[in-house]
Write an enzyme that holds these catalytic residues in place. Structure first.
Site, PDB file in Angstrom:
ATOM      1  CG  ASP A  74      35.390  37.450  44.159  1.00 61.81           C
ATOM      2  OD1 ASP A  74      36.426  36.849  44.496  1.00 61.81           O
ATOM      3  OD2 ASP A  74      35.397  38.592  43.659  1.00 61.81           O
ATOM      4  CG  ASP A  76      40.063  40.561  46.865  1.00 59.15           C
ATOM      5  OD1 ASP A  76      40.049  41.007  48.019  1.00 59.15           O
ATOM      6  OD2 ASP A  76      40.867  39.698  46.468  1.00 59.15           O
TER       7      ASP A  76
END
Length: 296
Positions: A74, A76
């Site tokens: 991922d 963020d």
């Protein structure tokens, strides 16, 4: 007297000052409170104990890390120290409204596509505003993540960035990490070709939907073969959804700890150095540089 660490009044010591019926009532109230406390204490202890990843699940995650053919990150609050969409919202002056929606989505309390649509409607960015943000904003990478990705790449592992964020913001980050743009799965903002005004987002992107990261991992499974190990690493509920088909999920809490992720992860860490240590069985010595890297 003491019960489960709580001091309890000694009824004999003051029984002469309290009428009999009142003493019975007072004693019953104490008993009920202690019983309720005992039940609450046991429930709390049991939930905390059950929430911790088991030894077997941690070993599974570490084994998958060491033997993975593909590792999906991922972006963020995992590769980056913040939520880039919230940073962009701040740039546009709608930070609080967008951050509240982001929090609901990351904690699994709102379908992701709904959250994405609401955030973009609140921002309503123009093409020029996006360009200004990308060229002017400095996004910081989390400590050790660059070292971890480099180590994986040196081992021949294919590294992917799988994000509910925006491709246009992630591409400069991928360049810094030597990740091919074809290895990015993220969302595309659409603009009016004539005016440059916001015109929506590409809803065909798998990461625009709830469960989209699981779809991406499933695609990679079919591409590379079911026998190839795939690991997902992230901080949010949408990352947790990717296992299965991911063989294991490592939750990252170095930026923010989300309880659903901490409880659901096969292994939960707060530093990427923990992953490097597992791969190298003791670390890389002077190679590691814990300083935060800035993506200009």
């Amino acid at each position: 007297a003491e019960y489960m660490g709580i001091l309890v009044p000694n009824t004999r010591a003051f029984s002469s000052h309290i009428p009999g019926s009142h003493l019975v009532t007072y004693t019953m109230k104490i008993s009920k409170k202690l019983l309720l406390f005992g039940v609450s204490f046991v429930s709390l202890y049991s939930s905390k104990t059950c929430a911790a990843p088991s030894k077997e699940s941690i070993e599974l995650a570490q084994s998958t890390l060491k033997n993975a053919s593909v590792v999906c990150f991922d972006v963020d609050s995992t590769v980056l120290t913040s939520e880039a969409i919230d940073d962009f919202a701040a740039h546009l002056g709608v930070a609080e409204q967008v951050a509240a929606i982001t929090k609901q989505a990351m904690e699994g309390n709102m379908p992701f596509q709904e959250a994405l649509e609401l955030r973009l409607q609140a921002m309503h960015p123009t093409k020029q505003q996006v360009a200004d943000f990308v060229t002017g904003e400095t996004l910081k990478m989390t400590p050790y993540v660059s070292d971890l990705i480099t180590l994986l790449q040196l081992r021949g592992v294919r590294v992917y960035l799988v994000s509910g964020g925006f491709r246009v913001i992630i591409e400069p980050l991928a360049d810094k990490l030597h990740i091919n743009k074809a290895n990015i799965y993220a969302n595309t903002i659409l603009f009016d070709e004539t005016t440059g005004e916001y015109a929506g987002f590409d809803k065909s992107e798998p990461t625009s939907k709830d469960g989209g990261k699981a779809v991406v991992v499933g695609m990679l499974k079919r591409q590379f073969g079911d026998d190839k190990k795939i690991l997902m690493i992230g901080d949010g509920a949408t990352d947790l959804q990717a296992r299965p088909p991911a063989d294991a999920f490592i939750g990252y809490g170095g930026v923010v700890v989300r309880e659903k992720v901490r409880e659901g992860a096969d292994w939960f860490v707060t530093s990427f150095k923990e992953l490097i240590d597992v791969i190298e069985e003791g670390g890389l010595g002077g190679f590691l540089q814990p300083d935060t890297i800035v993506v200009a």
